[in-house]
Scaffold this active site. Structure first.
Site, short mmCIF file in Angstrom:
data_model
loop_
_atom_site.label_atom_id
_atom_site.label_comp_id
_atom_site.label_asym_id
_atom_site.label_seq_id
_atom_site.Cartn_x
_atom_site.Cartn_y
_atom_site.Cartn_z
N SER A 1 0.85 -1.19 0.00
CA SER A 1 0.00 0.00 0.00
C SER A 1 0.88 1.24 0.00
O SER A 1 2.01 1.22 0.51
CB SER A 1 -0.90 0.01 1.24
OG SER A 1 -1.48 1.28 1.44
N SER A 2 0.37 2.32 -0.53
CA SER A 2 1.13 3.57 -0.55
C SER A 2 1.31 4.15 0.85
O SER A 2 2.13 5.06 1.05
CB SER A 2 0.44 4.60 -1.44
OG SER A 2 -0.88 4.86 -1.00
N CYS A 3 0.59 3.62 1.85
CA CYS A 3 0.74 4.13 3.22
C CYS A 3 2.07 3.71 3.85
O CYS A 3 2.39 4.14 4.95
CB CYS A 3 -0.42 3.68 4.10
SG CYS A 3 -0.34 1.96 4.58
N TYR B 1 -0.77 -0.76 10.14
CA TYR B 1 -0.97 -1.38 8.82
C TYR B 1 0.26 -1.18 7.95
O TYR B 1 0.72 -2.11 7.27
CB TYR B 1 -2.20 -0.75 8.16
CG TYR B 1 -2.51 -1.29 6.79
CD1 TYR B 1 -3.05 -2.56 6.62
CD2 TYR B 1 -2.28 -0.53 5.66
CE1 TYR B 1 -3.35 -3.06 5.37
CE2 TYR B 1 -2.58 -1.02 4.39
CZ TYR B 1 -3.11 -2.28 4.25
OH TYR B 1 -3.40 -2.77 3.00
N LYS C 1 2.88 -4.00 6.18
CA LYS C 1 3.17 -4.05 4.74
C LYS C 1 4.66 -3.88 4.47
O LYS C 1 5.21 -4.51 3.55
CB LYS C 1 2.35 -2.98 4.01
CG LYS C 1 0.86 -3.30 3.95
CD LYS C 1 0.62 -4.63 3.24
CE LYS C 1 -0.83 -5.00 3.15
NZ LYS C 1 -1.06 -6.30 2.47
N HIS D 1 -12.98 2.90 3.02
CA HIS D 1 -12.11 3.99 2.61
C HIS D 1 -12.95 5.17 2.13
O HIS D 1 -14.16 5.08 2.00
CB HIS D 1 -11.16 3.52 1.51
CG HIS D 1 -10.10 2.58 1.98
ND1 HIS D 1 -10.11 1.24 1.71
CD2 HIS D 1 -9.00 2.79 2.74
CE1 HIS D 1 -9.07 0.65 2.26
NE2 HIS D 1 -8.38 1.57 2.89
#
Length: 332
Positions: free
Chosen positions: A125-127, A154, A158, A197
């Protein structure tokens, strides 16, 4: 070519051409991403796509995952299974977001290594990137600064998955890869009022407000953060492209390269839904990262670009929502 960036011209032959008869395991096949990957595989002509439900195989159970891999022996794995959610879900349930995702990843990756699965794509994920990373965010920004606190558990999970893929490449020589998608949306999304989301949440809120004749909709935050949105069907195409054309340990960003403010997004969703009331904002609620736009030059250099624009994608998503409203497909 920049150091550390493995690229290929659009006309290049695939580095790992996939056999249409290969047994492809899509982990998380009933989720937003997994369902889209499964659709794309079948559209491309793959004849042996497997994806047990969570009731059939709980990926958090190590022994069950190990036994399943030994029995099925997949040739290719797309690891799209994860516990996911928006700001509220991440903020209120950080323990599950860390524990469940770590267990899912470690169990699947360890079992795949034990069976020497030749080709594996881990989806993050881009997070994973620092909260104040330079925009647009390059893959090299990973681990260069503090994370956004509202979803750091999270993100840590990842990041651990990326490092495990890199470790397998170094120690065991398997050509596994990682991809980091931007914010996703589309059919089979989660429209839950608290756990979804931002985009599916807005679809639901504006639809219900329109149906109930509510004159104002109050949204979390200031509406000023900028976000990038990618239709999940475009992500599915990118996944297959990467499996065939990419072979390096560094993760690859997957996005559109453009962004909008959350306020602009809300206005576009309201227009699509047909809601004509007042759109208001509650700045006492968290905004999250101020901006999150991915640098997608690594992916575009491999010959891939998205096809579905945001306005078109939102209209498709709303059509799907209306078609499946009241069924088990729309999680509420």
């Amino acid at each position: 070519m920049e150091a550390g960036r493995v690229v290929a011209p659009p006309t290049a032959s695939p580095r790992h051409a996939l056999d249409l008869s290969a047994r492809v395991f899509v982990a998380g096949s009933r989720g937003l991403v997994g369902a889209a990957v499964g659709r794309e595989l079948r559209r491309k002509g793959f004849t042996n796509v497997v994806g047990p439900t969570s009731a059939e195989l709980d990926l958090r159970e190590r022994g069950a995952v190990r036994d399943w891999f030994a029995d099925v022996r997949p040739d290719v794995v797309v690891l799209a299974a994860a516990r996911v959610g928006g700001i509220r879900a991440n903020a209120t349930r950080p323990t599950e977001f860390l524990s469940d995702n770590l267990r899912i990843q470690v169990n699947v990756l360890d079992a795949a290594l034990e069976q020497r699965v030749e080709r594996l794509l881990f989806l993050g994920s881009s997070c994973i990137y620092p909260k104040f990373a330079e925009q647009p965010i390059r893959e090299e920004a990973l681990l260069t600064g503090p994370l956004e606190p509202t979803n750091n558990t999270y993100a840590i999970a990842k990041i651990a998955g990326i490092l495990q893929v890199q470790a397998v490449r170094r120690q065991h020589g398997l050509p596994w890869i990682s991809a980091m998608p931007t914010n996703l949306y589309g059919p089979w999304d989660n429209f839950h009022p608290e756990h979804s989301h931002v985009l599916p949440s807005l679809v639901r809120r504006f639809h219900e407000a329109k149906e109930a004749g509510i004159s104002r909709v109050l949204n979390w935050g200031s509406g000023t953060p900028r976000r990038e949105f990618l239709h999940v069907d475009d992500l599915a195409r990118a996944c297959l492209h990467l499996l065939e054309y990419y072979d390096a340990g560094d993760p690859v960003n997957v996005g559109t390269g453009t962004d909008v403010t959350v306020r602009e997004l809300a206005e576009l969703v309201a227009e699509t839904v047909g809601y004509r009331g007042s759109i208001e904002w509650d700045p006492s609620q968290p905004d999250g990262t101020p901006r999150k736009l991915l640098d997608v030059s690594r992916l575009t250099a491999l010959g891939w670009t998205p096809r579905i624009g945001l306005r078109e994608g939102i209209a498709q998503t709303y059509d799907w929502y209306l078609e499946h409203l009241g069924s088990g497909a729309v999680r509420q």
